[in-house]
Design a protein around this motif. Sequence first.
Motif, short mmCIF file in Angstrom:
data_model
loop_
_atom_site.label_atom_id
_atom_site.label_comp_id
_atom_site.label_asym_id
_atom_site.label_seq_id
_atom_site.Cartn_x
_atom_site.Cartn_y
_atom_site.Cartn_z
N MET A 348 113.92 -9.81 33.29
CA MET A 348 113.04 -9.55 32.16
C MET A 348 113.54 -8.27 31.50
O MET A 348 113.50 -7.20 32.11
N ILE A 349 114.02 -8.42 30.29
CA ILE A 349 114.59 -7.27 29.59
C ILE A 349 113.62 -6.86 28.48
O ILE A 349 113.48 -7.56 27.47
N HIS A 350 112.97 -5.71 28.68
CA HIS A 350 111.97 -5.25 27.70
C HIS A 350 112.65 -4.36 26.65
O HIS A 350 113.17 -3.31 26.98
N ILE A 351 112.60 -4.84 25.40
CA ILE A 351 113.21 -4.09 24.30
C ILE A 351 112.15 -3.69 23.28
O ILE A 351 112.08 -2.56 22.83
N GLY A 352 111.27 -4.66 22.92
CA GLY A 352 110.23 -4.40 21.93
C GLY A 352 109.07 -3.61 22.50
O GLY A 352 108.95 -3.41 23.71
N LYS A 353 108.21 -3.15 21.60
CA LYS A 353 107.02 -2.40 22.03
C LYS A 353 105.97 -3.36 22.59
O LYS A 353 105.87 -4.50 22.17
N ASN A 354 105.16 -2.85 23.49
CA ASN A 354 104.04 -3.61 24.07
C ASN A 354 104.47 -4.96 24.63
O ASN A 354 103.72 -5.93 24.55
N THR A 355 105.65 -5.04 25.14
CA THR A 355 106.11 -6.31 25.70
C THR A 355 105.58 -6.45 27.13
O THR A 355 105.43 -5.46 27.85
N ARG A 356 105.31 -7.67 27.50
CA ARG A 356 104.72 -7.91 28.82
C ARG A 356 105.49 -8.99 29.56
O ARG A 356 105.89 -9.99 28.96
N SER A 357 105.67 -8.81 30.83
CA SER A 357 106.30 -9.87 31.61
C SER A 357 105.59 -10.06 32.94
O SER A 357 105.05 -9.12 33.52
N THR A 358 105.58 -11.31 33.39
CA THR A 358 104.96 -11.65 34.67
C THR A 358 105.97 -12.46 35.48
O THR A 358 106.58 -13.38 34.95
N ILE A 359 106.12 -12.09 36.72
CA ILE A 359 107.04 -12.82 37.60
C ILE A 359 106.27 -13.22 38.86
O ILE A 359 105.74 -12.36 39.56
N ILE A 360 106.17 -14.50 39.09
CA ILE A 360 105.55 -14.96 40.34
C ILE A 360 106.59 -15.83 41.04
O ILE A 360 106.96 -16.89 40.54
N SER A 361 107.07 -15.38 42.15
CA SER A 361 108.10 -16.13 42.86
C SER A 361 107.63 -16.48 44.26
O SER A 361 107.19 -15.61 45.02
N LYS A 362 107.72 -17.75 44.60
CA LYS A 362 107.30 -18.21 45.92
C LYS A 362 108.49 -18.87 46.60
O LYS A 362 108.92 -19.94 46.17
N GLY A 363 109.01 -18.25 47.60
CA GLY A 363 110.14 -18.83 48.32
C GLY A 363 109.63 -19.47 49.61
O GLY A 363 108.77 -18.91 50.29
N ILE A 364 110.13 -20.64 49.91
CA ILE A 364 109.74 -21.32 51.14
C ILE A 364 111.03 -21.70 51.88
O ILE A 364 111.85 -22.44 51.34
N SER A 365 111.22 -21.16 53.05
CA SER A 365 112.45 -21.46 53.79
C SER A 365 112.12 -22.21 55.06
O SER A 365 111.19 -21.86 55.77
N ALA A 366 112.94 -23.22 55.33
CA ALA A 366 112.78 -23.99 56.56
C ALA A 366 114.16 -24.30 57.13
O ALA A 366 115.18 -23.98 56.51
N GLY A 367 114.20 -24.93 58.28
CA GLY A 367 115.47 -25.31 58.89
C GLY A 367 116.37 -24.11 59.12
O GLY A 367 115.93 -23.06 59.60
N LYS A 368 117.65 -24.25 58.74
CA LYS A 368 118.60 -23.14 58.90
C LYS A 368 118.95 -22.57 57.54
O LYS A 368 120.04 -22.06 57.31
N SER A 369 118.05 -22.69 56.61
CA SER A 369 118.36 -22.34 55.23
C SER A 369 118.18 -20.86 54.94
O SER A 369 117.60 -20.13 55.73
N ASN A 370 118.68 -20.46 53.80
CA ASN A 370 118.55 -19.09 53.33
C ASN A 370 118.01 -19.08 51.92
O ASN A 370 118.51 -19.78 51.05
N ASN A 371 117.00 -18.28 51.70
CA ASN A 371 116.31 -18.28 50.42
C ASN A 371 116.18 -16.84 49.93
O ASN A 371 115.58 -16.01 50.60
N SER A 372 116.78 -16.54 48.79
CA SER A 372 116.73 -15.17 48.29
C SER A 372 116.09 -15.11 46.91
O SER A 372 116.37 -15.95 46.06
N TYR A 373 115.27 -14.10 46.73
CA TYR A 373 114.79 -13.80 45.38
C TYR A 373 115.61 -12.62 44.88
O TYR A 373 115.78 -11.63 45.57
N ARG A 374 116.11 -12.74 43.66
CA ARG A 374 116.85 -11.65 43.06
C ARG A 374 116.33 -11.47 41.64
O ARG A 374 116.37 -12.42 40.85
N GLY A 375 115.78 -10.33 41.34
CA GLY A 375 115.20 -10.17 40.01
C GLY A 375 115.44 -8.80 39.43
O GLY A 375 115.55 -7.81 40.15
N LEU A 376 115.56 -8.76 38.13
CA LEU A 376 115.73 -7.49 37.43
C LEU A 376 114.62 -7.31 36.41
O LEU A 376 114.32 -8.22 35.62
N VAL A 377 113.98 -6.14 36.45
CA VAL A 377 113.06 -5.77 35.37
C VAL A 377 113.66 -4.55 34.71
O VAL A 377 113.87 -3.52 35.35
#
Lengths: 482, 248
Positions: A348-377
């Motif tokens: 989420m790249i905020h450039i303008g005035k009064n800009t708003r961002s919402t990030i809701i991330s739900k990771g679910i890992s099972a088995g032998k898996s790998n789950n990564s959240y990578r985010g930039l504000v």
Amino acid sequence: MSNDQQNILDEVTSQEYKYGFYTDLEMDIFPKGLNEDTIRALSAKKNEPPFMLEFRLNAYRKWLTMKEPDWAHLKYPSIDYQDIIYYAAPKKKPELESLDQVDPELIETFNKLGISLDEQKRLTGVAVDAVIDSVSVKTTFQETLAKHGIIFCSFSEAVQNHPDLVEKYMATVVPPDDNYFAALNSAVFSDGSFCFIPKGVRCPLELSTYFRINAANTGQFERTLIIAEEGSYVSYLEGCTAPARSENQLHAAIVEIIAMKDAEVKYSTVQNWYPGNKNGEGGVYNFVTKRGICKGNNSKISWTQVETGSAITWKYPSVILQGDNSIGEFYSVAVTNNHQQADTGTKMIHIGKNTRSTIISKGISAGKSNNSYRGLVKVIKRAVNARNFTQCDSLLLGDKCGAHTFPYIHNENSSSIIEHEATTSKISEDQLFYCKQRGIDTENAIALIVNGYAKEVLKHLPMEFAVEAQKLLAVSLEGSVG
Amino acid sequence: MLSIRDLKVSINGKEILKEINLEVMAGEVHAIMGPNGTGKSTLASIIAGRDVFEVSGGQVLFDGKNLFDLSVEQRACEGIFLGFQYPVEIPGVSIVNFLRTAINEQRKYKGLDPIPAPEFLAKMNEAKKMLDVHSNMTSRSVNEGFSGGEKKKNEIFQMAMLQPRLAILDETDSGLDIDALRVVAKGVNELRSKDNAFIIITHYQRLLDYIIPDFVHILFDGRIVKSGSKELAFELEEKGYDWIRKST
């Protein structure tokens, strides 16, 4: 893990991926490999205007100078880009007046996927662009949409019929040299969807693109461009599946969204590419660049994704908040099971005035898996009163999987408010026992608990697809608890 | 209906239930009383099928079926309900959704089709009315953010919806104020019939002012040391658990 649960695990993880069938179609296929001639041939095949060939060749030349990124939390053997077919299309071309002229095999394929190309039989309220391998085969409801001045067609058609719009907007959000996979896509993309909503129009239908990889050894490189003019609104959905194959297939797409003043675009994805088998063989490598720009004031772009497929997912749907008071949202459920790996999140790249961002991330890992959240504000200096809220939750099923969070915050303005919340949890024995005591077996209990966990995201999906997504979540995780 | 014979249970090698015998017939309400740590909750868990315990002897029959051959969910589908002492939270899963899933799973077990929506709603409204359940409670997530009283009320509400043949209420009354206690009692009294049975596990005689049991059993040190009619509860209340300690 009790024996009981182990048995269920063994039983269900051996279940086949439901969409793993292959359709034997008469195909027009290029030989493997990539060079300038491949690109020229591709462009000629599609009868493209000179600016497109130029664009592709420039992107290709850029790509040759770039390096495949290695910063993601992903492990996979190196990809041989000369061992991929860059163009494969069903022979019967889509220049059709009616559905009768579509290859019946194709109609059957889409019916199997639960997607009827017959407008009469469609769920009302959804228009579909169906893309198989490299080309779009059918776009429904085009006439209905045209009455509102809405253009919804395959990218190739747009190049032919609206070259001015394509030239004006293409690559303005994701430039060809943005990253390695974006450059590759820009050089070789074959088709995709194009959508233009004129000023003040509220699109009366959900627009949807359905992608299907069918042919073997074929890369899928599609490109989607959505332009929402001032005061317009559109809700867009993308779905995808692929046959079960023992070799890996490459998918490198680009999605660009442009929202002008007061416009709103809602983009939802249910990504269900073939995830590979339980031993981690096969599956789609999904390297995707999705980005939107809130160009005008008060505009809004919302990404909702349910990621259950692919062996590898590398994907960060982002919003550039350029207009004042603009809003960016990212709602994500990413499920990994067996040997799947996902590195996904948002920027989420905020450039303008009064800009708003919402990030809701739900990771679910099972088995032998790998789950990564990578985010930039990122909040730049002139973005006065920017606000971000990030919630990043991980749910672990079993003790052989991994969940990782890589949040990056870059703030240059002291008036901004940035919040980050993160949790990691497991489905507890107590929760399972409670459900089972009411008569709900382990499988259904997990589906129930996981869907509850993902509810905050699923509620943002269009109604018709939320139900599908819930089922998909349940299927992806069947028997995965331990 | 329920027949417990010479049941011995241990956890990590420590014997908790030492030889339990209990017969519960349809139409009966049994109260099991006793001080903390005497195995009351263990008994409830064993009947429900919690696998952290080790059964070292004896058997439990439900309508002649050996319960130890059935999984937790099969026992539930056979009609055994446990009102939990500490109900867990399931975030994001509404009570409506949870109960519909449970009811449909139980119906599937019996070879029935899923419950039609109007029937489900009617049933829910009836149960809400009976237990004075606030109308928005059922759209909240299961137990999430509930007060202690609300959680217990929710257990009774689920019992009313699932209509079990044998309901075991594990200290449902503890931590409840008098109004909540009345609701719990009302649920039991309204649902009481000649076809079902209740086992009410409690510390105090208080709940038994509202639910009149047919039998009272005192569980002490892993054994049922005294059984009797409802008067036994009064006697216990009056003389305290020391009376039991001394007399054993």
